[in-house]
Design an enzyme around this catalytic site. Structure first.
Site, mmCIF file in Angstrom:
data_model
loop_
_atom_site.group_PDB
_atom_site.id
_atom_site.type_symbol
_atom_site.label_atom_id
_atom_site.label_comp_id
_atom_site.label_asym_id
_atom_site.label_seq_id
_atom_site.Cartn_x
_atom_site.Cartn_y
_atom_site.Cartn_z
ATOM 1 N N HIS A 33 0.835 -1.203 0.000
ATOM 2 C CA HIS A 33 0.000 0.000 0.000
ATOM 3 C C HIS A 33 0.874 1.259 0.000
ATOM 4 C CE1 HIS A 33 -3.954 -1.886 0.268
ATOM 5 N NE2 HIS A 33 -3.298 -2.851 0.886
ATOM 6 N N ASP A 35 2.430 2.152 -3.106
ATOM 7 C CA ASP A 35 2.511 2.695 -4.480
ATOM 8 C C ASP A 35 1.624 3.923 -4.678
ATOM 9 O OD1 ASP A 35 0.160 1.135 -4.532
ATOM 10 O OD2 ASP A 35 0.707 0.020 -6.351
ATOM 11 N N GLY A 120 -7.852 -13.957 -7.810
ATOM 12 C CA GLY A 120 -8.210 -13.527 -6.450
ATOM 13 C C GLY A 120 -7.206 -13.957 -5.404
ATOM 14 N N ALA A 121 -6.004 -14.313 -5.825
ATOM 15 C CA ALA A 121 -4.996 -14.790 -4.871
ATOM 16 C C ALA A 121 -4.008 -13.695 -4.499
ATOM 17 C CB ALA A 121 -4.264 -15.997 -5.444
ATOM 18 N N SER A 125 -3.548 -11.263 -11.110
ATOM 19 C CA SER A 125 -3.977 -11.936 -12.340
ATOM 20 C C SER A 125 -4.565 -10.920 -13.322
ATOM 21 C CB SER A 125 -4.989 -13.031 -12.029
ATOM 22 O OG SER A 125 -6.073 -12.508 -11.297
ATOM 23 N N SER A 126 -5.214 -9.883 -12.815
ATOM 24 C CA SER A 126 -5.820 -8.914 -13.742
ATOM 25 C C SER A 126 -4.750 -8.041 -14.398
ATOM 26 C CB SER A 126 -6.867 -8.053 -13.029
ATOM 27 O OG SER A 126 -6.308 -7.351 -11.955
ATOM 28 N N GLU A 158 -7.400 -0.867 -15.445
ATOM 29 C CA GLU A 158 -7.912 -1.354 -14.154
ATOM 30 C C GLU A 158 -8.805 -0.282 -13.511
ATOM 31 O OE1 GLU A 158 -6.946 -4.480 -12.791
ATOM 32 O OE2 GLU A 158 -8.155 -4.191 -10.983
ATOM 33 N N ASP A 170 1.502 -3.346 -9.664
ATOM 34 C CA ASP A 170 1.236 -4.659 -10.266
ATOM 35 C C ASP A 170 1.560 -4.662 -11.752
ATOM 36 O OD1 ASP A 170 0.257 -4.999 -7.757
ATOM 37 O OD2 ASP A 170 -1.848 -5.097 -8.346
HETATM 38 C C1 GLA Z 1 -3.072 -4.106 -5.056
HETATM 39 C C2 GLA Z 1 -2.942 -2.914 -6.001
HETATM 40 C C3 GLA Z 1 -1.530 -2.354 -6.003
HETATM 41 C C4 GLA Z 1 -1.051 -2.100 -4.579
HETATM 42 C C5 GLA Z 1 -1.305 -3.294 -3.681
HETATM 43 C C6 GLA Z 1 -1.004 -3.004 -2.240
HETATM 44 O O1 GLA Z 1 -2.299 -5.177 -5.520
HETATM 45 O O2 GLA Z 1 -3.308 -3.275 -7.303
HETATM 46 O O3 GLA Z 1 -1.471 -1.193 -6.780
HETATM 47 O O4 GLA Z 1 -1.610 -0.935 -4.066
HETATM 48 O O5 GLA Z 1 -2.649 -3.745 -3.764
HETATM 49 O O6 GLA Z 1 0.351 -2.756 -2.069
#
Ligand code: GLA
Length: 383
Positions: A33, A35, A120-121, A125-126, A158, A170
């Site tokens: 959390h 980014d 969802g893991a 994946s998205s 997204e 991600d």
């Molecule tokens: C998800 C979001 C990322 C990041 C993480 C938490 O994966 O897609 O951008 O904020 O949560 O670090």
């Protein structure tokens, strides 16, 4: 994978795909959390990936097939918009839509998607599908968009088509990953460096709670707002503070704590996590893996108690391994409310760990426990 996908594509569309792109899921060692708060993160692309076979069409039609789900979806370029319930087409459509937004002419296309990134893991994946789509279309349209710009397009997909206001981590990890290296990414400047991640005799073990909380995206967006709230409270006195990246613990103590305890807890976690990432990078460089592992446990505790994005299943898994010598570090990973824990584990002890944690988890939580040993691989590429 490639042959099977090409063959399936042929059966669907009666011609060969022009390109097949592989785009991986990701892990994040530390920096959670961070980014969307303009901090640093330390992710890497893994050996689980989405594969997208694509060819352009002469007309405006878009035909999509999800091989694993045996589902199809069709629309046209003119009618590109997020669709309701079914989620997977949104990642492809949202990514395609970015080309139009950049003023690039987009013809119709045929695509087949398959993926072994568990859904969802918390392994993104998205993002893998978004990056695969942007990369494939960039190749087919010969638009020569730079990788980092493609990352931003995938992130926008997204936001706009999945409604999750995710940060950039991600998509960046999926697109930019390099084998055996983690990416130290500054999410403010997007400057990045690759840091070797070869820990002798230690592997990355992912334990999947198999929990998918529907809360995940709404709570995620709420956390983002809570962080912004803290920034605004500080800004009244320090207009130069643009994000929690610029905030200090002293500022939080002075301008947030007396007025809003919840916002304080959230923002304090983020500011502490940014500091922890710096320490963790130093430990990694010094080969001090136990200290790095310790940071991961601390991150988990903060995510669970201050940021409140964990759940009982994730806490169970981390608490189980906490006192085991073979586990160097562990924490929940990603957005939260389910998904995987990431564990650094001595390779020769993985089997015995699984043999004890799997039945214990399944008995205590009434859910199956899946596990994967992740290796660090290259990012998005044509195969
Ligand atoms: C998800 C979001 C990322 C990041 C993480 C938490 O994966 O897609 O951008 O904020 O949560 O670090």
């Amino acid at each position: 994978m490639k042959t099977q996908l090409a063959q399936y594509f042929f059966e669907q569309y009666h011609h060969q795909p022009t390109v097949i792109v592989r785009s991986p899921g990701r892990v994040n060692i530390i920096g959670e959390h961070a980014d969307y708060n303009n901090g640093f993160v330390l992710p890497a692309a893994i050996d689980k990936a989405a594969y997208l076979a694509v060819s352009l069409r002469d007309d405006q039609e878009i035909h999509l097939t999800a091989l694993d789900l045996n589902e199809k979806f069709s629309t046209t370029v003119d009618e590109l918009k997020p669709i309701g319930d079914v989620s997977w087409p949104n990642y492809i459509l949202g990514s395609a839509a970015q080309f139009l937004k950049h003023g690039i002419q987009l013809p119709g296309f045929n695509a087949v998607l398959t993926s072994n990134v568990p859904i969802g893991a918390g392994l993104s994946s998205s993002a893998a599908v978004e990056c695969a789509t942007v990369f494939a279309l960039n190749h087919l349209l010969k638009t020569n968009i730079e990788r980092v710009a493609m990352v931003a397009m995938a992130q926008k997909a997204e936001h706009e088509y999945a409604g999750v206001m995710c940060g950039i981590m991600d998509q960046f990890a999926s697109m930019m990953g390099k084998a055996n290296q983690v990416i130290k990414l500054d999410c403010r400047s997007l400057e990045y460096e690759y840091v070797p991640f070869k820990l002798d005799g230690i592997k990355i073990l992912l334990l999947n709670t198999n929990v998918k909380h529907s809360l995940a995206s709404s709570e995620y967006n709420t956390r983002r707002l809570e962080c912004m709230q803290a920034v605004e409270m500080i800004q009244a006195y320090h207009p130069e503070v643009q994000s929690l990246r610029d905030a200090t613990v002293e500022m939080l103590d002075q301008y947030v704590l007396p007025f809003n305890d919840l916002v304080y807890q959230r923002s304090r976690f983020v500011v502490d996590e940014m500091e922890r990432l710096n320490q963790a990078c130093q430990f990694l460089q010094d080969d001090n893996i136990p200290a790095l592992g310790n940071c991961m446990f601390k991150t988990h505790d903060g995510l669970s108690r201050q940021y409140e994005v964990s759940c009982k299943e994730l806490d169970y898994l981390v608490d189980f391994v906490r006192s085991r010598k073979e586990v160097i570090g562990a924490r929940m990973m990603g957005g939260g409310f389910g998904g995987c824990t990431i564990n650094l584990v001595q390779e020769d002890k993985i089997e015995s760990l699984i043999n004890s944690i799997k039945p214990a988890y399944e008995e205590a939580m009434g859910l199956p426990l899946d596990y994967y040993i992740a290796t660090i691989q290259n990012g998005t590429e044509i195969i």
